[in-house]
Motif scaffolding. Sequence first.
Motif, PDB file in Angstrom:
ATOM      1  N   GLN A 123      33.961  14.181  72.630  1.00  0.00           N
ATOM      2  CA  GLN A 123      34.017  12.749  72.419  1.00  0.00           C
ATOM      3  C   GLN A 123      35.319  12.335  72.382  1.00  0.00           C
ATOM      4  O   GLN A 123      36.100  13.012  71.413  1.00  0.00           O
ATOM      5  N   GLY A 239      24.262  18.059  66.157  1.00  0.00           N
ATOM      6  CA  GLY A 239      24.847  16.432  66.383  1.00  0.00           C
ATOM      7  C   GLY A 239      24.556  15.754  65.001  1.00  0.00           C
ATOM      8  O   GLY A 239      25.454  15.047  64.445  1.00  0.00           O
ATOM      9  N   GLN A 275      26.093  13.550  71.114  1.00  0.00           N
ATOM     10  CA  GLN A 275      26.673  12.690  70.932  1.00  0.00           C
ATOM     11  C   GLN A 275      25.734  11.530  70.438  1.00  0.00           C
ATOM     12  O   GLN A 275      26.092  10.756  69.356  1.00  0.00           O
ATOM     13  N   THR A 276      24.676  11.455  70.920  1.00  0.00           N
ATOM     14  CA  THR A 276      23.775  10.599  70.578  1.00  0.00           C
ATOM     15  C   THR A 276      23.267  10.893  69.244  1.00  0.00           C
ATOM     16  O   THR A 276      22.960   9.930  68.161  1.00  0.00           O
ATOM     17  N   PHE A 278      24.717  12.572  67.020  1.00  0.00           N
ATOM     18  CA  PHE A 278      25.839  12.337  66.221  1.00  0.00           C
ATOM     19  C   PHE A 278      25.965  11.013  65.568  1.00  0.00           C
ATOM     20  O   PHE A 278      26.243  10.706  64.572  1.00  0.00           O
ATOM     21  N   SER A 289      31.719   6.247  66.594  1.00  0.00           N
ATOM     22  CA  SER A 289      32.639   6.271  67.882  1.00  0.00           C
ATOM     23  C   SER A 289      34.046   6.466  67.797  1.00  0.00           C
ATOM     24  O   SER A 289      34.772   7.194  68.524  1.00  0.00           O
TER      25      SER A 289
END
Length: 317
Positions: A123, A239, A275-276, A278, A289
Amino acid sequence: MSTNTPFTLAADIGGTNTRVALLDGTVLRAETVTRYENAKSESLEEILRHYVTARDAKPDAVSLALAGPVENGAGRLTNLDWAIDTASACKATGGADAFLLNDLQAQGHALPFLSPDALTCVQTGETGASDAPCLMIGIGTGLNVAPVHRIAGHTYVPAAEAGHISFSAHDDALSTFERDLDARLGHVAAEDIMSGRGLERAYRHVTDQELAASKIMALCGTGDQDADVAAGLLIRALGHFSGDMALAHLPTGGIFLVGGVARALLPYMAQHGFQTCFADKGRFSDFMSQFAIHVVQDDYAALIGAASYAQECIGPR
């Protein structure tokens, strides 16, 4: 010995193998890296004596990165019945100044010396200040977390045993897996799921079959559905866990995933929604983000970090 560059023998001591190398300050002599199988040695002291004799080395310092808790210059491996202490390391290396730290702490001390090609981005995040706090998350045989702070030109990496906090499931599949492990183990810690052993448990949960973690990851590479489901359980759990740790430590300098399991899971993180998971923090989802996330690919980082720690401890002479 020069003021700032001690000649250091560094050792990265795991439950299965110990790697030893020589460094000039924090510059690794790559040709000196030697791997020892712990099962073939009686103790770390035996390995150190063999190494300095074979290399005819007379180091100024010996710095040990240990896969286990460390206190007052002594520690014990989590997955091997070896006791380690600085006095024995000093004696085994001919009187070198001896230092001991947890292996994940050593990874944190290595951060200022890692080249950009040693990192793979998961990310992008935002660019923090050069002294912004960072966070190491180690996923290998076990799981641990270490925050990294730069204070007045020095690196401070406090110890932790975060892998032993209670696991918390965030979806139905993880809840079912947690209940399965709770019936087997009595208490489910984070590392019971997010580790090499956790991958083996996930595969057994999915298939009711025993298989080594390395073989499970090899099956993932062939597109095996059961192995993929097992890896997906770990990735989603990781995550959510990484997001929790980010909120606890606010590492605006970045999050760094280290260890063999982290590297093995990297190719599958995107498809399983790392990522989702996280960012799954309700009204704080957009906030997540800002944190850059990388996987550390440098397999010698703990050696470099151990040497950096020794150099900081010795200071100017």
